[in-house]
Write an enzyme that holds these catalytic residues in place. Structure first.
Site, short mmCIF file in Angstrom:
data_model
loop_
_atom_site.label_atom_id
_atom_site.label_comp_id
_atom_site.label_asym_id
_atom_site.label_seq_id
_atom_site.Cartn_x
_atom_site.Cartn_y
_atom_site.Cartn_z
N ALA A 1 0.82 -1.22 0.00
CA ALA A 1 0.00 0.00 0.00
C ALA A 1 0.85 1.27 0.00
O ALA A 1 0.44 2.29 -0.54
CB ALA A 1 -0.96 0.00 1.18
N SER B 1 -3.22 -3.55 0.42
CA SER B 1 -1.99 -4.19 0.90
C SER B 1 -2.27 -5.65 1.21
O SER B 1 -3.27 -5.98 1.85
CB SER B 1 -1.51 -3.48 2.16
OG SER B 1 -0.43 -4.18 2.72
N CYS C 1 1.55 12.63 23.10
CA CYS C 1 2.78 13.39 23.35
C CYS C 1 3.98 12.46 23.23
O CYS C 1 3.84 11.25 23.21
CB CYS C 1 2.74 14.03 24.72
SG CYS C 1 2.64 12.82 26.04
C1 LIG Z 1 -0.20 -0.66 6.55
C2 LIG Z 1 -0.75 0.55 5.90
C3 LIG Z 1 -0.10 1.14 4.82
C4 LIG Z 1 1.20 0.61 4.28
O1 LIG Z 1 1.01 -0.62 3.64
P1 LIG Z 1 2.28 -1.52 3.24
O2 LIG Z 1 1.69 -2.58 2.39
O3 LIG Z 1 2.82 -2.03 4.54
O4 LIG Z 1 3.24 -0.66 2.51
C5 LIG Z 1 -0.68 2.25 4.26
N1 LIG Z 1 -1.82 2.76 4.72
C6 LIG Z 1 -2.47 2.23 5.77
C7 LIG Z 1 -3.76 2.82 6.23
C8 LIG Z 1 -1.96 1.10 6.40
O5 LIG Z 1 -2.60 0.58 7.44
#
Ligand SMILES: *Cc1c(COP(=O)(O)O)cnc(C)c1O
Length: 402
Positions: free
Chosen positions: A85, A213, A339
């Site tokens: 993703a 993803s 924080c």
């Molecule tokens: C995990 C995640 C990503 C990144 O995905 P990868 O496949 O690990 O690069 C991006 N956006 C959200 C909302 C995620 O939870």
């Protein structure tokens, strides 16, 4: 049964318990089984068009394309394979900025997005794009009127995640999509958490681009997909150049094994979503009620109504985030705070929804392989840990860690 063993059930759970399914999910055994032949017997390159090895690999990739497209109501040819993703988000946002330069230079997103979206937008700002970062309300939802006002003649893309990775809040994609379509603006959604978990239909939601993803939906790591609408065609300039694979949008030899796994994972999600969601929501509510019923000064972060069924994010008052994390060694959950501290980075999401700095947040990501016994164990563990920390170090609400 003798009197002294009666009532002493054997420990029903195996430790440590994994309840961090927003960070990653284990590969489903059915997914692994589907992948196995593609490591050795069926190892061909789908770009080899002159022999059986290539044809076999190509057929497997095309089947996966169908399975992924079916999950989101798309056509197979609209699926572009990526490494995950993060890459899909980069390709969608940078790709649209590159392809639509003559139309405009303005992008709209939300401050609670994943870093894969936010950092890509920041990068594009350095390259001359203008980006609007919309705030969210206490419940984690964006304001549709604010979005409407933010769209200008120069807006080329609106990118809003389907479901948040920390608080599980589901954004109103249908309303956003309708607004984007009316104004002729492309609509992208990071659905790393949403795809396979909530119903998503790219036509009903007017989505032009959607990131998926593998490892968030019980598929393997290092593989993902970007849906790119073909009618009307969403133009995306490539960020990786080479052999012209994936309609020239993403060059590089396809990760066939991973792609087969992603396809199978999507097929299972599409088939089992309703039933799985009913089970996850019941487990989530059981966990929430067990903790809220026993502890004072605990609040749910984000909307409960517009939320992934497997997500619970709780804010605990009168307890230090780091101490709480240390006390939960045998349960894998994710800690957060608004924080900074030595080991917990401040969360931009918890800040955005206005969680007070002296609260400690725990994200529970309940998944396909979690059981009721695990939920009961985790609830008990949380309550005991919070109780003992509060006894050890009584803290005033409103004062505390900086
Ligand atoms: C995990 C995640 C990503 C990144 O995905 P990868 O496949 O690990 O690069 C991006 N956006 C959200 C909302 C995620 O939870």
């Amino acid at each position: 049964m003798s009197a002294d063993t009666r009532g002493q059930a054997p420990n029903p759970v195996k430790l440590p318990i994994y309840m961090d399914n927003h960070a990653t999910t284990p590969v489903d055994p059915r997914v692994m089984e589907a992948m196995l032949p593609y490591f050795m017997e069926k190892f061909g390159n789908p770009a080899s068009h002159s022999h059986e090895f290539g044809w076999t690999a190509e057929a497997a990739v095309e089947q996966a394309r169908q399975q992924i497209a079916a999950l989101i109501g798309a056509q197979a040819k609209e699926i572009v394979f990526t490494s995950g993703a993060t890459e899909s988000d980069n390709l969608a946002i940078t790709g649209v900025a590159g392809a639509c330069r003559d139309k405009g230079d303005h992008i709209i997103t939300v401050i609670t997005e994943h870093k894969a979206v936010l950092d890509t937008c920041r990068h594009l700002e350095k390259a001359g794009c203008r980006v609007t970062y919309l705030p969210v309300a206490k419940d984690g939802l964006l304001n549709l009127d604010e979005l409407r006002r933010a769209i200008t003649d120069k807006t080329i893309l609106v990118t809003v995640m389907a479901a948040n990775n920390e608080i599980g809040v589901v954004q109103p994609l249908a309303e956003i999509g309708r607004m984007c379509r009316e104004r002729g603006v492309l609509f992208h959604s990071d659905a790393a958490q949403g795809a396979g978990k909530i119903p998503i239909n790219v036509d009903q939601l007017n989505l032009d681009l959607l990131s998926i993803s593998g490892h968030k939906l019980y598929g393997p790591k290092g593989v993902g997909a970007l849906y790119v609408r073909s009618k009307p065609q969403a133009c995306v300039a490539p960020i990786i150049h080479g052999g012209g694979h994936e309609h020239g949008m993403r060059s590089g030899t396809l990760n066939v094994t991973g792609i087969v796994g992603l396809g199978k994972a999507c097929e299972i999600c599409a088939r089992d979503m309703e039933e799985e969601n009913r089970r996850l929501a019941a487990l989530r509510n059981r966990l929430k009620e067990a903790i809220l019923g026993r502890l004072e000064d605990v609040h749910v972060n984000g909307s409960l109504e517009h939320r992934l069924p497997g997500n619970l994010n709780l804010a605990f008052g009168h307890v230090d985030a780091e101490a709480l994390q240390m006390g939960l060694r045998d349960v894998a959950v994710s800690s957060g705070s608004a924080c900074s501290s030595a080991s917990i980075a401040p969360s931009h999401v918890l800040k955005a929804i206005g969680m007070p700095e002296n609260y400690a947040a725990i994200r529970f990501g309940i998944g396909r392989f979690n059981t009721e016994a695990e939920v009961d164990y985790v609830a008990d563990r949380i309550c005991k840990t919070v109780d003992s920390l509060r006894e050890l170090e009584p803290r005033e609400s409103g004062v505390g860690s900086q």
